[in-house]
Motif scaffolding. Structure first.
Motif, PDB file in Angstrom:
ATOM      1  N   UNK A  41      10.318   3.479 -21.857  1.00 47.81           N
ATOM      2  CA  UNK A  41      10.080   3.810 -20.719  1.00 47.81           C
ATOM      3  C   UNK A  41       8.519   3.663 -20.489  1.00 47.81           C
ATOM      4  N   UNK A  42       7.971   2.869 -19.520  1.00 42.93           N
ATOM      5  CA  UNK A  42       6.831   2.658 -19.118  1.00 42.93           C
ATOM      6  C   UNK A  42       6.587   3.075 -17.574  1.00 42.93           C
ATOM      7  N   UNK A  43       5.581   4.148 -17.311  1.00 46.57           N
ATOM      8  CA  UNK A  43       5.270   4.268 -16.036  1.00 46.57           C
ATOM      9  C   UNK A  43       3.824   4.257 -15.625  1.00 46.57           C
ATOM     10  N   UNK A  44       3.508   3.521 -14.311  1.00 49.59           N
ATOM     11  CA  UNK A  44       2.335   3.638 -13.805  1.00 49.59           C
ATOM     12  C   UNK A  44       2.317   4.295 -12.633  1.00 49.59           C
ATOM     13  N   UNK A  45       1.234   5.233 -12.674  1.00 52.96           N
ATOM     14  CA  UNK A  45       0.757   5.964 -11.300  1.00 52.96           C
ATOM     15  C   UNK A  45      -0.573   5.586 -10.901  1.00 52.96           C
ATOM     16  N   UNK A  46      -0.548   5.062  -9.438  1.00 53.02           N
ATOM     17  CA  UNK A  46      -2.075   4.720  -9.091  1.00 53.02           C
ATOM     18  C   UNK A  46      -2.678   5.721  -8.752  1.00 53.02           C
ATOM     19  N   UNK A  47      -4.004   5.755  -9.513  1.00 52.11           N
ATOM     20  CA  UNK A  47      -5.046   6.714  -9.452  1.00 52.11           C
ATOM     21  C   UNK A  47      -5.173   7.542  -8.038  1.00 52.11           C
ATOM     22  N   UNK A  48      -5.156   6.510  -6.964  1.00 53.11           N
ATOM     23  CA  UNK A  48      -5.205   7.357  -5.682  1.00 53.11           C
ATOM     24  C   UNK A  48      -4.428   8.033  -5.055  1.00 53.11           C
ATOM     25  N   UNK A  49      -3.101   7.682  -5.913  1.00 51.46           N
ATOM     26  CA  UNK A  49      -1.837   8.767  -5.423  1.00 51.46           C
ATOM     27  C   UNK A  49      -1.690   9.913  -6.098  1.00 51.46           C
ATOM     28  N   UNK A  50      -2.453  10.164  -7.258  1.00 51.53           N
ATOM     29  CA  UNK A  50      -2.419  11.354  -7.977  1.00 51.53           C
ATOM     30  C   UNK A  50      -3.216  12.308  -7.150  1.00 51.53           C
ATOM     31  N   UNK A  94       0.627  -1.099  -0.113  1.00 54.49           N
ATOM     32  CA  UNK A  94      -0.055   0.171  -0.018  1.00 54.49           C
ATOM     33  C   UNK A  94       0.790   1.352   0.162  1.00 54.49           C
ATOM     34  N   UNK A  95       2.183   1.282   0.152  1.00 55.08           N
ATOM     35  CA  UNK A  95       2.993   2.383  -0.035  1.00 55.08           C
ATOM     36  C   UNK A  95       3.686   2.229  -1.405  1.00 55.08           C
ATOM     37  N   UNK A  96       3.202   1.503  -2.344  1.00 55.80           N
ATOM     38  CA  UNK A  96       3.694   1.514  -3.691  1.00 55.80           C
ATOM     39  C   UNK A  96       3.121   2.873  -4.496  1.00 55.80           C
ATOM     40  N   UNK A  97       3.576   3.826  -4.920  1.00 55.62           N
ATOM     41  CA  UNK A  97       3.175   4.634  -5.706  1.00 55.62           C
ATOM     42  C   UNK A  97       3.255   4.859  -6.913  1.00 55.62           C
ATOM     43  N   UNK A  98       4.548   4.419  -7.443  1.00 56.01           N
ATOM     44  CA  UNK A  98       4.584   4.140  -8.990  1.00 56.01           C
ATOM     45  C   UNK A  98       5.455   3.081  -9.380  1.00 56.01           C
ATOM     46  N   UNK A  99       5.185   2.544 -10.526  1.00 56.40           N
ATOM     47  CA  UNK A  99       6.112   1.548 -11.210  1.00 56.40           C
ATOM     48  C   UNK A  99       6.662   1.900 -12.434  1.00 56.40           C
ATOM     49  N   UNK A 100       7.902   2.121 -12.431  1.00 58.56           N
ATOM     50  CA  UNK A 100       8.604   2.641 -13.692  1.00 58.56           C
ATOM     51  C   UNK A 100       9.404   1.315 -14.435  1.00 58.56           C
ATOM     52  N   UNK A 101       9.236   1.085 -15.759  1.00 63.48           N
ATOM     53  CA  UNK A 101       9.623  -0.116 -16.606  1.00 63.48           C
ATOM     54  C   UNK A 101      10.437   0.715 -17.457  1.00 63.48           C
ATOM     55  N   UNK A 102      11.745   0.488 -17.818  1.00 62.46           N
ATOM     56  CA  UNK A 102      12.609   0.824 -18.912  1.00 62.46           C
ATOM     57  C   UNK A 102      13.465  -0.501 -19.455  1.00 62.46           C
ATOM     58  N   UNK A 103      13.675  -0.081 -20.632  1.00 59.62           N
ATOM     59  CA  UNK A 103      14.319  -0.853 -21.550  1.00 59.62           C
ATOM     60  C   UNK A 103      15.028  -0.292 -22.382  1.00 59.62           C
TER      61      UNK A 103
END
Length: 484
Positions: free
Chosen positions: A267-276, A93-102
């Motif tokens: 680069x792929x970035x995912x932001x949790x809606x509840x954290x925005x 529940x502390x995860x805010x973003x997940x960033x995926x790069x290649x």
């Protein structure tokens, strides 16, 4: 039982990473390897070369054997290290973003690097939650699990719908030379190019006598145009490399925002809606003149350094596109479209004083130089005064605030104007700041502190009564104990 609380066994990185890290380490240790090979040849000791090449391979193998991860009892855990073993852990529940790069090499092998933003473990080096060498499908599954995007195993519902919000328009590259990022990229590229010419002694011979016949003024104009065109070209190249294929999507009714971009390195970035908790609309002067802007999300739990480019929702683009996406992210149009309240005559005078005082000093120095040297310095004096007046007027027109639809909206700046909309429920405190000059003018800066973005949203140069009323209206009851 929450399916995300179920434990999984420790899992290793993909074995294909053994092809990535040795190559990276060989490049890192290339000077040492060259020295080892030369030393080995001169000393007739061929084993030194084999040992030198074997070191990066051994380091890659050791990294693979000592790095593993798992999700256990609602926590993500990553362990690595051989001599100094570390186990990093953070609640899901502390995860805010997940960033995926290649990188290009990663993409050839079907691998990615996954970085987890938690607001508490985004440190550098060994103290960050990062997995370098995951298979792309495994990274996608882990990202969905970390952000609770995967439906429960017992649910018969369909996966949440994915809605396309924005796709990059190739015509937007016209904004690339108008951004500070583009200028920085171009300047760095020119610096590397000139340094390479100097190191390799590739400076062409120049016939100074022929150039002198062209005239100094013409040479300066040609040099300026050449540098300007080069900067524009490099800025466009940097924009394309960074934002190629940019795609913004939204998953589910209250799911997450997902961005994908990049030409060579994706680069792929995912932001949790509840954290925005809000958005920031950047309007540098050059972009404003071209009717452009850019949009970034204010993500709770991550500071400005940790968010970086990962919070960019819209790269430099037309202003109407930025406004449309901002309204989509916030869910209401008021914070984006509502006219802002002005700050009164005292704030107006302060804008002009702060702009014209430095301009006046430059003008006085130019007049003195014109009296002693040349009347051409009078042009500099008039130019400084004109620039100060334009800057003061624009800063006054930019200054404003509003409280609408549960959002605190503040705008300020001229050369780098910014309009920020922050949820009032994300405000965790207020600061009242006033310099000696502000106190003399009866003004103060009201600063809303938050746990996201720059971690503060300032409302500049308000009178004390207006600042107190705005804070009390935004967060009722928070200031009562401090008021008489």
């Amino acid at each position: 039982m929450d399916p995300f609380d179920t434990a999984t066994d420790w899992q290793r990185l993909d074995p294909r990473m053994l092809l990535v890290h040795p190559v990276r380490d060989v490049v890192r240790f290339l000077p040492a390897l060259v020295g080892i090979l030369v030393f080995g040849r001169s000393a007739d000791g061929g084993w030194w070369g084999l040992i030198g090449v074997g070191i990066p391979i051994a380091l890659g193998l050791l990294r693979y054997l000592t790095t593993s991860y798992r999700i256990n009892a609602g926590r993500i855990e990553v362990r690595h290290g051989f001599v100094n073993k570390r186990v990093l852990s953070a609640p899901l529940d502390r995860v805010r973003t997940v960033d995926v790069t290649a990188s290009p090499f990663h993409r050839v092998l079907g691998l990615v690097t996954l970085r987890i933003g938690t607001g508490q473990s985004d440190a550098k080096g060994d103290d960050r939650l990062a997995l370098d060498g995951l298979a792309a499908p495994a990274a996608t599954a882990l990202r969905e699990r970390l952000l609770h995007l995967t439906p429960t195993p017992t649910s018969e519902s369909e996966p949440p719908p994915v809605r396309e919000v924005l796709r990059l328009d190739p015509r937007w590259v016209r904004f690339a030379p108008l951004t500070s990022t583009g200028i920085v990229i171009a300047g760095a590229a020119l610096g590397v190019l000139f340094q390479s010419f100097h190191t390799l002694e590739l400076v062409p011979s120049i016939d100074l006598s022929r150039l002198a016949r062209l005239g100094v003024a013409l040479l300066l104009v040609l040099a300026f145009v050449g540098v300007l065109l080069t900067i524009c070209l490099l800025a466009v190249i940097g924009y394309v490399l960074t934002n190629f294929g940019f795609l913004l999507t939204h998953t589910g009714a209250e799911g997450s925002w997902h961005m994908r971009r990049g030409l060579l390195t994706t680069r792929e970035t995912t932001l949790d809606d509840a954290r925005v908790s809000g958005v920031s609309i950047g309007e540098p002067l050059s972009l404003r003149l071209a009717h452009g802007a850019r949009l970034a999300a204010i993500v709770t739990g991550l500071d400005r350094r940790q968010q970086g480019a990962g919070s960019v929702l819209v790269p430099p683009a037309p202003r109407d596109v930025v406004d449309r996406v901002a309204v989509d992210v916030l869910g209401v149009a008021g914070p984006v479209t509502t006219p802002l309240l002005t700050h009164g005559p005292r704030a107006h005078r302060r804008r002009w004083t702060r702009a014209m005082l430095p301009a006046g000093l430059v003008a006085v120095a130019a007049v003195v130089a014109a009296y002693e040297e040349s009347w051409w310095f009078l042009v500099l004096a008039f130019g400084a005064l004109a620039f100060g007046a334009v800057l003061a007027h624009d800063r006054w027109r930019s200054l404003g605030h509003a409280l609408v639809d549960g959002y605190l909206v503040a705008r300020s700046g001229s050369l780098d104007r910014r309009r920020e909309a922050l949820q009032t429920r994300s405000v965790i405190g207020w600061n009242f700041r006033a310099t000696w000059f502000q106190r003399r003018a009866g003004l103060t800066d009201l600063v809303a502190t938050t746990a996201g973005g720059r971690q503060h949203v300032p409302v500049l140069d308000l009178d004390e009564a207006s600042a107190t009323a705005l804070a009390s209206s935004a967060t009722p009851g928070l200031l009562d104990q401090f008021l008489a």
